[in-house]
Design an enzyme around this catalytic site. Sequence first.
Site, PDB file in Angstrom:
ATOM      1  N   CYS A 179      98.306  34.649 167.547  1.00  0.00           N
ATOM      2  CA  CYS A 179      98.324  35.609 168.654  1.00  0.00           C
ATOM      3  C   CYS A 179      97.003  35.642 169.421  1.00  0.00           C
ATOM      4  O   CYS A 179      96.569  34.652 169.962  1.00  0.00           O
ATOM      5  CB  CYS A 179      98.710  36.994 168.129  1.00  0.00           C
TER       6      CYS A 179
ATOM      7  N   LYS B 144      95.284  35.445 159.436  1.00  0.00           N
ATOM      8  CA  LYS B 144      94.601  35.723 160.702  1.00  0.00           C
ATOM      9  C   LYS B 144      93.180  36.207 160.437  1.00  0.00           C
ATOM     10  O   LYS B 144      92.960  37.169 159.693  1.00  0.00           O
ATOM     11  CB  LYS B 144      95.391  36.772 161.488  1.00  0.00           C
TER      12      LYS B 144
ATOM     13  N   GLU C 100     104.855  34.463 164.696  1.00  0.00           N
ATOM     14  CA  GLU C 100     104.200  35.577 164.005  1.00  0.00           C
ATOM     15  C   GLU C 100     105.215  36.703 163.792  1.00  0.00           C
ATOM     16  O   GLU C 100     106.032  37.003 164.653  1.00  0.00           O
ATOM     17  CB  GLU C 100     103.035  36.080 164.864  1.00  0.00           C
TER      18      GLU C 100
END
Length: 546
Positions: free
Chosen positions: A403, A352, A291
């Site tokens: 994440c 995301k 990321e």
Amino acid sequence: MSVTQERSAAAPEPPAPERRPGRLARAVAKVRAGLPRTGLAALAGLLLALAFPPYDLWPLSLLGVAALSLLTRGRTVRQAAWTGFAFGFPFFLMLLSWLRVVGWDATVGLSIVEALFMLLLGAGLAVTSRLPAWPLWAACLWVTQEWARDRMPLGGFPWGRLAFANTATPYTPLAAIGGAPLVTFAVALSGALLAWAALRLRGPRRAPRAAALAGLGAVAALLAGYLVPVPTKADDTVEVAIVQGNVPNPGMDFLGRPMMVLNNHASATERLAADIRAGQVQRPDVVIWPENSSDLDPFSDPLAYQRIDEAVKAVGLPTLVGTLVDGPDQQHVQNEGIVWDPKTGPGASYTKQHPVPFGEYVPFRAQLMKVVTRLQRVARDFWPGDHNGVMQLGPARIGDVICFEVAYDEIVRDTVDSGARVLVVQTNNATYARTGQPEQQLAMSRLRAVEHGRAVLIAATSGISAVIAPDGTVEQRTQELTPAELSATVPLRDGTTVADRIGATPEWTLAVGGLLACGAGLLVARRRRGSAGTPAAGESLDQVVP
């Protein structure tokens, strides 16, 4: 002197009425009386925090549950609610201490919000302690508390689930049947049974045999995981290289000057290409960047596009690149993983789905910006994605999660249900380097591997990058704040676990069971008050509950 005067003189004066303590004095007395219990609750909360990474003293998760069960049993709802908060606040304050990088005010604020769920848990434990088989209902209530905290407020914050302290313990295989909620339930049941056993070993009504049976029940819940098969057989394999390029400065300003983080990852990939050509490294099938490995939008910055393209062409392999790109309205930004082909360039992408409040977007921006100027660092809110991260990366059909998304059951489950053969966690923990947060996220990834029977590949800008087998074993990992590359042969699997097939059913069943038990406990208490009289103010439920 008259007869009346004589009688009046002989009669004693009535005693003066006793003066009741004032309201403030009574409140102070109550606080003093509750201080020992409050102190014990706070200590138990700190012990529970030590069960989590980076300390990994997982047996303390059982002791934490047992302590809270004992401290709330027989209390009034108000007393138990305060005990739950006194337990939860120091627990979260220690667990989330990595947030101090942003500011201690953020750490304290989030800890208070999360501790409010423990307040409700404490109240629920007191209510259900009136019921037969109360350790069972206590375990259900732990799942209920986590269910609510995973979703509220602002999409929830699942950190601190009992399951995440037990990602490499005898409880872990249970995740393959019922996911993280079943692991939490088993841990909480063991702890509550230990509390029940302790109660049977003290007082005039001691029952050693019953205590022994409860202890055996706790051990049975502990060992049940050994009966659960964890599928690991590969249907195919893929050779993977994970690039950890590192960042110039850990902390809030980890990006440094523009292009620095991108250059780190591009240069590391070019070194990998040179090692492959020299025969020092086996040629992989795919390369994975983390990321934010590109700190600039390659679609709006030609230099960023060129630098990524050069590195991918140098290695000559499909590469998963993490970057921020402009949102559809140009006022937002998207956190994406992009499949970059050495011949055709950027292709499929995943955005995301669950941006982090106050980190990737600011709720109530117009109002809060006037009060908390630090929020100006979040210049643009992140735009959430609308689909899962299943993409074809070379020969592998991967499931990308980014994440913090690894902490949310439904996001990872949906990825596997849609056909992911291996899970990829692209992450950037550079803000929290060497604070314990990367270890906590690594533990979550280990549980996901067992839950879904998939290898998990973690690609982090500054660490911890890792290769995790489907049984949760960490086969390789990097150190933090160190440039590194990992190469591994990774199993690809098509089979699904029981947890995949039944989805959220165990969580909802256990969570609703906890709520129904609370309702039953309140009915029992009302009936007993009706037959035995309402307890006096400040009177404990110990005096009305056998």
